[in-house]
Scaffold this motif. Structure first.
Motif, PDB file in Angstrom:
ATOM      1  N   GLY A  27       0.828  -1.185   0.113  1.00  0.00           N
ATOM      2  CA  GLY A  27      -0.030   0.038  -0.112  1.00  0.00           C
ATOM      3  C   GLY A  27       1.021   1.336  -0.008  1.00  0.00           C
ATOM      4  N   GLU A  28       2.115   0.953   0.135  1.00  0.00           N
ATOM      5  CA  GLU A  28       2.988   2.186   0.134  1.00  0.00           C
ATOM      6  C   GLU A  28       3.283   2.615  -1.416  1.00  0.00           C
ATOM      7  N   LYS A  29       3.516   3.924  -1.699  1.00  0.00           N
ATOM      8  CA  LYS A  29       4.177   4.264  -3.100  1.00  0.00           C
ATOM      9  C   LYS A  29       5.614   3.950  -3.197  1.00  0.00           C
ATOM     10  N   GLY A  30       5.826   3.277  -4.268  1.00  0.00           N
ATOM     11  CA  GLY A  30       7.359   2.924  -4.552  1.00  0.00           C
ATOM     12  C   GLY A  30       8.108   4.037  -5.505  1.00  0.00           C
ATOM     13  N   TYR A  31       9.289   3.989  -5.495  1.00  0.00           N
ATOM     14  CA  TYR A  31      10.118   5.025  -6.405  1.00  0.00           C
ATOM     15  C   TYR A  31      11.048   4.321  -6.673  1.00  0.00           C
ATOM     16  N   ASN A  32      12.093   4.991  -7.518  1.00  0.00           N
ATOM     17  CA  ASN A  32      13.374   4.723  -8.100  1.00  0.00           C
ATOM     18  C   ASN A  32      14.101   6.294  -7.866  1.00  0.00           C
ATOM     19  N   PHE A  33      15.131   6.324  -6.825  1.00  0.00           N
ATOM     20  CA  PHE A  33      15.782   7.701  -6.580  1.00  0.00           C
ATOM     21  C   PHE A  33      17.006   7.571  -6.908  1.00  0.00           C
ATOM     22  N   PHE A  34      17.556   8.303  -7.825  1.00  0.00           N
ATOM     23  CA  PHE A  34      18.974   8.489  -8.373  1.00  0.00           C
ATOM     24  C   PHE A  34      19.833   9.672  -7.513  1.00  0.00           C
ATOM     25  N   ASP A  35      20.817   9.172  -6.966  1.00  0.00           N
ATOM     26  CA  ASP A  35      21.734  10.194  -6.535  1.00  0.00           C
ATOM     27  C   ASP A  35      23.057   9.913  -6.994  1.00  0.00           C
ATOM     28  N   TYR A  36      23.268  10.911  -8.381  1.00  0.00           N
ATOM     29  CA  TYR A  36      24.410  10.759  -9.370  1.00  0.00           C
ATOM     30  C   TYR A  36      25.875  11.062  -8.589  1.00  0.00           C
ATOM     31  N   GLU A  37      25.571  12.123  -7.887  1.00  0.00           N
ATOM     32  CA  GLU A  37      27.013  12.580  -7.197  1.00  0.00           C
ATOM     33  C   GLU A  37      27.395  11.387  -6.311  1.00  0.00           C
ATOM     34  N   ASN A  38      26.902  10.458  -5.756  1.00  0.00           N
ATOM     35  CA  ASN A  38      27.283   9.381  -4.842  1.00  0.00           C
ATOM     36  C   ASN A  38      27.152   7.870  -5.495  1.00  0.00           C
ATOM     37  N   ASP A  39      26.751   8.253  -6.977  1.00  0.00           N
ATOM     38  CA  ASP A  39      26.642   6.752  -7.646  1.00  0.00           C
ATOM     39  C   ASP A  39      25.631   5.855  -6.809  1.00  0.00           C
ATOM     40  N   ILE A  40      24.556   6.225  -6.404  1.00  0.00           N
ATOM     41  CA  ILE A  40      23.725   5.392  -5.718  1.00  0.00           C
ATOM     42  C   ILE A  40      22.263   5.478  -6.205  1.00  0.00           C
ATOM     43  N   LEU A  41      21.582   4.226  -6.234  1.00  0.00           N
ATOM     44  CA  LEU A  41      20.192   4.040  -6.711  1.00  0.00           C
ATOM     45  C   LEU A  41      19.531   3.509  -5.416  1.00  0.00           C
ATOM     46  N   THR A  42      18.570   4.398  -5.192  1.00  0.00           N
ATOM     47  CA  THR A  42      17.715   3.507  -4.152  1.00  0.00           C
ATOM     48  C   THR A  42      16.372   3.553  -4.433  1.00  0.00           C
ATOM     49  N   LYS A  93       3.885  -8.432   1.230  1.00  0.00           N
ATOM     50  CA  LYS A  93       3.217  -7.123   1.687  1.00  0.00           C
ATOM     51  C   LYS A  93       4.173  -6.316   2.274  1.00  0.00           C
ATOM     52  N   GLU A  94       5.446  -6.491   2.230  1.00  0.00           N
ATOM     53  CA  GLU A  94       6.176  -5.358   2.761  1.00  0.00           C
ATOM     54  C   GLU A  94       7.058  -4.620   1.832  1.00  0.00           C
ATOM     55  N   SER A  95       7.001  -3.255   2.261  1.00  0.00           N
ATOM     56  CA  SER A  95       7.662  -2.422   1.668  1.00  0.00           C
ATOM     57  C   SER A  95       9.374  -2.400   1.859  1.00  0.00           C
ATOM     58  N   LYS A  96      10.037  -2.431   0.986  1.00  0.00           N
ATOM     59  CA  LYS A  96      11.491  -2.394   1.099  1.00  0.00           C
ATOM     60  C   LYS A  96      12.161  -1.380   0.656  1.00  0.00           C
ATOM     61  N   LEU A  97      13.728  -0.959   1.102  1.00  0.00           N
ATOM     62  CA  LEU A  97      14.167  -0.155   0.388  1.00  0.00           C
ATOM     63  C   LEU A  97      15.615  -0.890  -0.118  1.00  0.00           C
ATOM     64  N   ILE A  98      15.672  -0.717  -1.378  1.00  0.00           N
ATOM     65  CA  ILE A  98      16.835  -1.534  -2.150  1.00  0.00           C
ATOM     66  C   ILE A  98      17.793  -0.642  -2.519  1.00  0.00           C
ATOM     67  N   LYS A  99      19.187  -0.782  -1.939  1.00  0.00           N
ATOM     68  CA  LYS A  99      20.267   0.187  -2.551  1.00  0.00           C
ATOM     69  C   LYS A  99      21.301  -0.518  -3.205  1.00  0.00           C
ATOM     70  N   GLU A 100      21.799   0.134  -4.502  1.00  0.00           N
ATOM     71  CA  GLU A 100      22.596  -0.392  -5.057  1.00  0.00           C
ATOM     72  C   GLU A 100      23.425   0.633  -5.983  1.00  0.00           C
ATOM     73  N   LYS A 101      24.577   0.232  -6.644  1.00  0.00           N
ATOM     74  CA  LYS A 101      25.226   1.039  -7.483  1.00  0.00           C
ATOM     75  C   LYS A 101      24.540   1.493  -8.743  1.00  0.00           C
ATOM     76  N   ILE A 102      24.597   2.628  -9.190  1.00  0.00           N
ATOM     77  CA  ILE A 102      23.709   2.791 -10.310  1.00  0.00           C
ATOM     78  C   ILE A 102      24.199   2.186 -11.546  1.00  0.00           C
ATOM     79  N   PRO A 103      23.278   1.111 -12.053  1.00  0.00           N
ATOM     80  CA  PRO A 103      23.382   0.075 -13.096  1.00  0.00           C
ATOM     81  C   PRO A 103      24.102   0.761 -14.428  1.00  0.00           C
ATOM     82  N   ASP A 104      24.848  -0.080 -14.968  1.00  0.00           N
ATOM     83  CA  ASP A 104      25.785   0.124 -16.291  1.00  0.00           C
ATOM     84  C   ASP A 104      24.490  -0.438 -17.494  1.00  0.00           C
ATOM     85  N   PHE A 105      24.000   0.117 -18.223  1.00  0.00           N
ATOM     86  CA  PHE A 105      23.235  -0.687 -19.169  1.00  0.00           C
ATOM     87  C   PHE A 105      24.079  -1.169 -20.328  1.00  0.00           C
TER      88      PHE A 105
END
Length: 251
Positions: free
Chosen positions: A76-91, A98-110
């Motif tokens: 029921g919580e709103k999801g998102y993709n949050f890019f922080d390019y200065e720190n090379d982090i995608l959250t 039924k659980e909302s999770k926060l997933i952190k990774e380096k910004i992917p290379d496509f």
């Protein structure tokens, strides 16, 4: 399916506004076809972006179906993709069961392949690019006519703004609808972690596809008529095979 989008602002002047809002029409041609609006906010210096989706509706309903429980259950919580390019982090904020999770990774290379093919839509020249990412082959059409270098969901890394992108089976599709100046608070409390547990992309894949989050209580939350399929044999979603799995296969 023929898709039409409307470009409102072919050129953006970043100095005039705090951010730019890019709206996409999102079509999921899955077992339960769904249409969504996708909203991409790009900061004025392009060092941060936030992408969220809003469901419009299902195109059909069926009470007797097999379902991947990781997709059907929602916190029921709103999801998102949050890019922080200065720190090379995608959250990414996403649901597992039924659980909302926060997933952190380096910004992917496509690892985009830029092709010579192009097309003109609404007097805008779009260039073609392709890539393979986490189990799916994608085709993108992008324009260098704006200063923006971004796209919906996790898509980024092209030398322009993504107007269309879809996987080769047309299961997942994004089409640009509108570009406009706006304001957005990238320090919003909605993007704050608030002491919520943060997991890695590996932990996310393990929970989602290896059944480590499944317990008897979860089964009672399934919709009426739903049948649970094997999580280890049936994968769905944008990401179905990860980098470390590809490396294991090669070795």
């Amino acid at each position: 399916m023929k898709n039409i989008f409307f470009l409102l602002l072919p050129l953006i002047t970043f100095s005039q506004e705090k951010s730019v809002l890019i709206t996409y029409k999102v079509l999921y041609n899955t077992e339960l076809p769904t249409t969504k609006n996708g909203y991409l906010y790009v900061s004025s210096n392009q060092k941060k972006t936030v992408y969220i989706t809003e469901k419009i509706g299902n195109t059909e309903e069926n009470e007797d179906y097999e379902v991947d429980i990781t997709v059907r259950l929602s916190s029921g919580e709103k999801g998102y993709n949050f890019f922080d390019y200065e720190n090379d982090i995608l959250t990414t904020k996403d649901d597992i069961l039924k659980e909302s999770k926060l997933i952190k990774e380096k910004i992917p290379d496509f690892k985009w392949k830029l092709l010579e093919e192009s097309k003109i839509i609404n007097d805008i020249r779009l260039n073609k690019a392709t890539c393979y990412f986490r189990g799916r082959n994608y085709i993108a059409w992008y324009s260098t006519d704006t200063a923006i270098k971004a796209g919906p969901w996790k898509f980024q890394g092209l030398p322009g703004l993504i107007y269309e992108i879809y996987d080769e089976t047309k299961r997942y599709n994004w089409f640009l609808q509108q570009v406009k100046s706006t304001s957005y608070d990238f320090n919003s409390k909605d993007l704050k972690y608030n002491n919520q547990e943060i997991i890695s992309i590996r932990e996310y894949a393990d929970l989602k596809f290896n059944g480590k989050g499944l317990d008897p209580k979860t089964l009672t939350r399934l919709p009426r008529g739903a049948k649970v399929v094997s999580q280890k044999s049936f994968r769905t979603g944008f990401e179905i095979k990860f980098e470390w799995e590809e490396e294991t296969k090669e070795n």
